[in-house]
Design a protein around this motif. Structure first.
Motif, PDB file in Angstrom:
ATOM      1  N   ASP A   1      -1.380   7.323   0.775  1.00 45.71           N
ATOM      2  CA  ASP A   1      -1.146   7.505   2.205  1.00 45.71           C
ATOM      3  C   ASP A   1      -0.322   6.327   2.735  1.00 45.71           C
ATOM      4  O   ASP A   1      -0.790   5.548   3.547  1.00 45.71           O
ATOM      5  CB  ASP A   1      -2.504   7.598   2.929  1.00 45.71           C
ATOM      6  CG  ASP A   1      -2.309   7.886   4.415  1.00 45.71           C
ATOM      7  OD1 ASP A   1      -1.230   8.383   4.781  1.00 45.71           O
ATOM      8  OD2 ASP A   1      -3.236   7.590   5.196  1.00 45.71           O
ATOM      9  N   GLN A   2       0.864   6.186   2.185  1.00 49.87           N
ATOM     10  CA  GLN A   2       1.793   5.177   2.682  1.00 49.87           C
ATOM     11  C   GLN A   2       3.192   5.575   2.217  1.00 49.87           C
ATOM     12  O   GLN A   2       3.335   6.250   1.196  1.00 49.87           O
ATOM     13  CB  GLN A   2       1.417   3.769   2.176  1.00 49.87           C
ATOM     14  CG  GLN A   2       1.731   3.506   0.713  1.00 49.87           C
ATOM     15  CD  GLN A   2       1.388   2.073   0.299  1.00 49.87           C
ATOM     16  OE1 GLN A   2       0.228   1.721   0.097  1.00 49.87           O
ATOM     17  NE2 GLN A   2       2.410   1.239   0.141  1.00 49.87           N
ATOM     18  N   PRO A   3       4.227   5.209   3.002  1.00 53.72           N
ATOM     19  CA  PRO A   3       5.580   5.582   2.590  1.00 53.72           C
ATOM     20  C   PRO A   3       6.036   4.778   1.371  1.00 53.72           C
ATOM     21  O   PRO A   3       5.597   3.644   1.162  1.00 53.72           O
ATOM     22  CB  PRO A   3       6.430   5.242   3.820  1.00 53.72           C
ATOM     23  CG  PRO A   3       5.605   4.318   4.642  1.00 53.72           C
ATOM     24  CD  PRO A   3       4.177   4.505   4.281  1.00 53.72           C
ATOM     25  N   LEU A   4       6.901   5.383   0.558  1.00 55.48           N
ATOM     26  CA  LEU A   4       7.481   4.662  -0.581  1.00 55.48           C
ATOM     27  C   LEU A   4       8.726   3.920  -0.076  1.00 55.48           C
ATOM     28  O   LEU A   4       9.796   4.507   0.035  1.00 55.48           O
ATOM     29  CB  LEU A   4       7.853   5.643  -1.695  1.00 55.48           C
ATOM     30  CG  LEU A   4       6.687   6.408  -2.335  1.00 55.48           C
ATOM     31  CD1 LEU A   4       7.189   7.417  -3.353  1.00 55.48           C
ATOM     32  CD2 LEU A   4       5.694   5.441  -2.992  1.00 55.48           C
TER      33      LEU A   4
ATOM     34  N   LYS B   1      -2.353   2.400  -0.544  1.00 59.72           N
ATOM     35  CA  LYS B   1      -3.375   2.946   0.366  1.00 59.72           C
ATOM     36  C   LYS B   1      -3.656   4.367  -0.094  1.00 59.72           C
ATOM     37  O   LYS B   1      -2.727   5.139  -0.353  1.00 59.72           O
ATOM     38  CB  LYS B   1      -2.844   2.962   1.800  1.00 59.72           C
ATOM     39  CG  LYS B   1      -2.649   1.586   2.386  1.00 59.72           C
ATOM     40  CD  LYS B   1      -2.465   1.662   3.902  1.00 59.72           C
ATOM     41  CE  LYS B   1      -2.280   0.287   4.482  1.00 59.72           C
ATOM     42  NZ  LYS B   1      -0.873  -0.199   4.389  1.00 59.72           N
ATOM     43  N   LYS B   2      -4.924   4.736  -0.189  1.00 62.84           N
ATOM     44  CA  LYS B   2      -5.235   6.031  -0.805  1.00 62.84           C
ATOM     45  C   LYS B   2      -5.230   7.182   0.203  1.00 62.84           C
ATOM     46  O   LYS B   2      -5.523   6.981   1.392  1.00 62.84           O
ATOM     47  CB  LYS B   2      -6.577   5.957  -1.524  1.00 62.84           C
ATOM     48  CG  LYS B   2      -7.799   6.070  -0.641  1.00 62.84           C
ATOM     49  CD  LYS B   2      -9.052   6.106  -1.504  1.00 62.84           C
ATOM     50  CE  LYS B   2     -10.293   6.273  -0.646  1.00 62.84           C
ATOM     51  NZ  LYS B   2     -10.636   7.658  -0.368  1.00 62.84           N
ATOM     52  N   SER B   3      -4.905   8.370  -0.276  1.00 59.50           N
ATOM     53  CA  SER B   3      -4.987   9.560   0.571  1.00 59.50           C
ATOM     54  C   SER B   3      -6.437  10.024   0.616  1.00 59.50           C
ATOM     55  O   SER B   3      -7.253   9.644  -0.232  1.00 59.50           O
ATOM     56  CB  SER B   3      -4.099  10.681   0.023  1.00 59.50           C
ATOM     57  OG  SER B   3      -4.780  11.395  -0.979  1.00 59.50           O
ATOM     58  N   SER B   4      -6.737  10.896   1.603  1.00 65.29           N
ATOM     59  CA  SER B   4      -8.130  11.356   1.749  1.00 65.29           C
ATOM     60  C   SER B   4      -8.536  12.256   0.578  1.00 65.29           C
ATOM     61  O   SER B   4      -9.713  12.530   0.382  1.00 65.29           O
ATOM     62  CB  SER B   4      -8.298  12.094   3.069  1.00 65.29           C
ATOM     63  OG  SER B   4      -7.359  13.142   3.118  1.00 65.29           O
ATOM     64  N   LEU B   5      -7.566  12.701  -0.216  1.00 64.99           N
ATOM     65  CA  LEU B   5      -7.896  13.544  -1.372  1.00 64.99           C
ATOM     66  C   LEU B   5      -8.570  12.750  -2.495  1.00 64.99           C
ATOM     67  O   LEU B   5      -9.265  13.307  -3.341  1.00 64.99           O
ATOM     68  CB  LEU B   5      -6.627  14.194  -1.932  1.00 64.99           C
ATOM     69  CG  LEU B   5      -5.963  15.250  -1.067  1.00 64.99           C
ATOM     70  CD1 LEU B   5      -4.659  15.715  -1.707  1.00 64.99           C
ATOM     71  CD2 LEU B   5      -6.901  16.434  -0.879  1.00 64.99           C
ATOM     72  N   ILE B   6      -8.322  11.446  -2.526  1.00 64.02           N
ATOM     73  CA  ILE B   6      -8.942  10.603  -3.568  1.00 64.02           C
ATOM     74  C   ILE B   6     -10.370  10.268  -3.155  1.00 64.02           C
ATOM     75  O   ILE B   6     -10.589   9.663  -2.106  1.00 64.02           O
ATOM     76  CB  ILE B   6      -8.132   9.293  -3.762  1.00 64.02           C
ATOM     77  CG1 ILE B   6      -6.718   9.588  -4.271  1.00 64.02           C
ATOM     78  CG2 ILE B   6      -8.861   8.307  -4.669  1.00 64.02           C
ATOM     79  CD1 ILE B   6      -6.631   9.960  -5.740  1.00 64.02           C
ATOM     80  N   SER B   7     -11.323  10.661  -3.991  1.00 71.17           N
ATOM     81  CA  SER B   7     -12.725  10.481  -3.594  1.00 71.17           C
ATOM     82  C   SER B   7     -13.155   9.019  -3.763  1.00 71.17           C
ATOM     83  O   SER B   7     -12.546   8.259  -4.510  1.00 71.17           O
ATOM     84  CB  SER B   7     -13.635  11.410  -4.384  1.00 71.17           C
ATOM     85  OG  SER B   7     -14.023  10.794  -5.589  1.00 71.17           O
ATOM     86  N   ASP B   8     -14.225   8.685  -3.049  1.00 72.76           N
ATOM     87  CA  ASP B   8     -14.761   7.325  -3.105  1.00 72.76           C
ATOM     88  C   ASP B   8     -15.259   6.964  -4.506  1.00 72.76           C
ATOM     89  O   ASP B   8     -15.356   5.786  -4.846  1.00 72.76           O
ATOM     90  CB  ASP B   8     -15.920   7.165  -2.113  1.00 72.76           C
ATOM     91  CG  ASP B   8     -15.396   6.918  -0.709  1.00 72.76           C
ATOM     92  OD1 ASP B   8     -14.188   6.600  -0.583  1.00 72.76           O
ATOM     93  OD2 ASP B   8     -16.176   7.039   0.252  1.00 72.76           O
ATOM     94  N   LEU B   9     -15.579   7.968  -5.300  1.00 75.06           N
ATOM     95  CA  LEU B   9     -16.017   7.687  -6.670  1.00 75.06           C
ATOM     96  C   LEU B   9     -14.875   7.078  -7.467  1.00 75.06           C
ATOM     97  O   LEU B   9     -15.054   6.138  -8.227  1.00 75.06           O
ATOM     98  CB  LEU B   9     -16.458   8.978  -7.363  1.00 75.06           C
ATOM     99  CG  LEU B   9     -17.864   9.483  -7.111  1.00 75.06           C
ATOM    100  CD1 LEU B   9     -18.090  10.739  -7.951  1.00 75.06           C
ATOM    101  CD2 LEU B   9     -18.882   8.423  -7.484  1.00 75.06           C
TER     102      LEU B   9
END
Ligand code: TXA
Ligand code: MG
Length: 341
Positions: free
Chosen positions: A81-84, A105-113
């Motif tokens: 979740d950040q621009p390249l 920065k991670k997208s919401s699709l990446i789980s906390d696990l």
């Protein structure tokens, strides 16, 4: 659990074998796969059930995040979740696929696990035809830590994975020895300051040729600073015997080693030292400046030492230039004691 062995020739990849491995991934199981750095224990990054299995099989602490492996930019963009920006694109162009993990920065699709509840995620595009073929076939990003039991040396051969994880995972892809032999360099690009969080298969000198502002994170310079990369704080790469790291220049190392008995000790060192000494258990990692060669064989020797009739291990330090810095880092972490000459 029965662990299925899937042999694959990386120069002539059998598509049916890749399909078999990808069926395990889609069934939320773990599959050990070769990469150019070390073998990884891969599972579907979108599946919490699968991720849980990685932590269980390795006995890995849950606060240590996993690296996610992708095969193209489209897959990368789903994870972050950040621009390249230009700086990041230049690094990707120069070093992907390859032994460089970028922390975004991670997208919401990446789980906390996967991220161990951090707001960031480490992503890598492996430079290995089998790993890339498996990611393409599954069409999902693959979370994959090194495929060893936590704390043990990382696996650079399929047989190492078998030793550690047979009976604990669904399948192991057996292919050639990993070319690099040490894990990727982890570089944080989630803020303006691009900092190396873990030394690895790509040196700071080579990274700085593309981006001169890259620095080491404070924790890599000062042992009192808490590392941003949680894995850095754990014991690592440890053989079962006590190992001493001998730090100093070549002449001093040689002088010191001539004064002690090597009868029950495994000495892991360089040609320049081994050729001057005699002892029953001496292994050379090549000439003193051949860092690539040394990294390629290091973890295998640490594993072999468990079966040697020795009571202790001695290793000698390298110069800190280039990948010598990575060698010193792994040798120090695997050691229980240190002698500074
Ligand atoms: O070469 C490699 O990196 C291999 C192959 C399989 O790709 N993988 C590997 O994974 O070495 P693992 O889990 O053994 O080590 C991952 C390291 C850990 O030190 C972890 O703390 C760090 O990467 N890491 C992962 N995600 C991170 C994040 N979001 N922020 C900081 N550090 C992170
Ligand atoms: Mg590891």
């Amino acid at each position: 659990m029965e662990t299925i062995i899937i042999p694959i020739n990386q120069n002539n990849i059998d598509n049916e074998a890749i399909v078999l491995a990808s069926q395990f991934i889609h069934a939320h199981q773990c599959v050990a796969m070769p990469t150019e750095t070390v073998y990884g224990l891969a599972a579907n990054a979108w599946s919490d059930e699968a991720i849980q299995r990685i932590f269980e099989a390795k006995g890995r602490p849950s606060d240590n995040p996993l690296i996610v492996h992708v095969c193209d930019q489209e897959m990368l963009l789903k994870c972050i979740d950040q621009p390249l920006n230009d700086r990041i694109l230049k690094l990707m162009e120069a070093f992907w696929p390859g032994p460089l993990t970028l922390v975004f920065k991670k997208s919401s699709l990446i789980s906390d696990l996967v991220s161990a509840s951090l707001p960031t995620v480490g992503i890598r595009m492996p430079d290995h035809p089998i790993a890339l073929a498996l990611i393409k076939a599954t069409q999902v990003p693959l979370a994959a830590p090194s495929a060893n039991v936590s704390g043990r040396p990382s696996p650079t051969k399929g047989s190492h994975v078998l030793d550690d994880l047979q009976g604990k995972i669904a399948a192991i892809i057996m292919a050639d020895q990993s070319q690099v032999g040490v894990e990727s360099t982890v570089l944080d690009v989630s803020s303006q300051t691009f900092a190396i969080l873990r030394k690895g298969g790509l040196s700071i000198e080579r990274l700085r040729e593309v981006d001169s502002e890259i620095i080491y994170d404070d924790a890599l310079i000062d042992v009192n600073v808490t590392p941003k990369s949680p894995g850095q704080k754990y014991k690592h790469y440890a053989p079962s015997k006590p190992m001493t790291f001998i730090e100093g220049n070549l002449l001093k190392q040689l002088e010191y080693l001539k004064t002690i008995s090597l009868e029950h000790t495994l000495l892991i060192s360089v040609d320049e030292i081994i050729n001057e000494l005699s002892g029953p258990y001496m292994v050379t990692l090549g000439t003193k400046d051949d860092f690539e060669f040394a990294l390629n064989g290091l973890f295998d020797i640490l594993r072999q030492s468990d079966n040697m009739p020795v009571t202790s291990i001695l290793v000698t330090s390298y110069s800190e230039k280039g990948l010598g810095a990575t060698l010193n880092d792994r040798l120090k972490k695997a050691s229980t004691e240190k002698i500074i000459l």
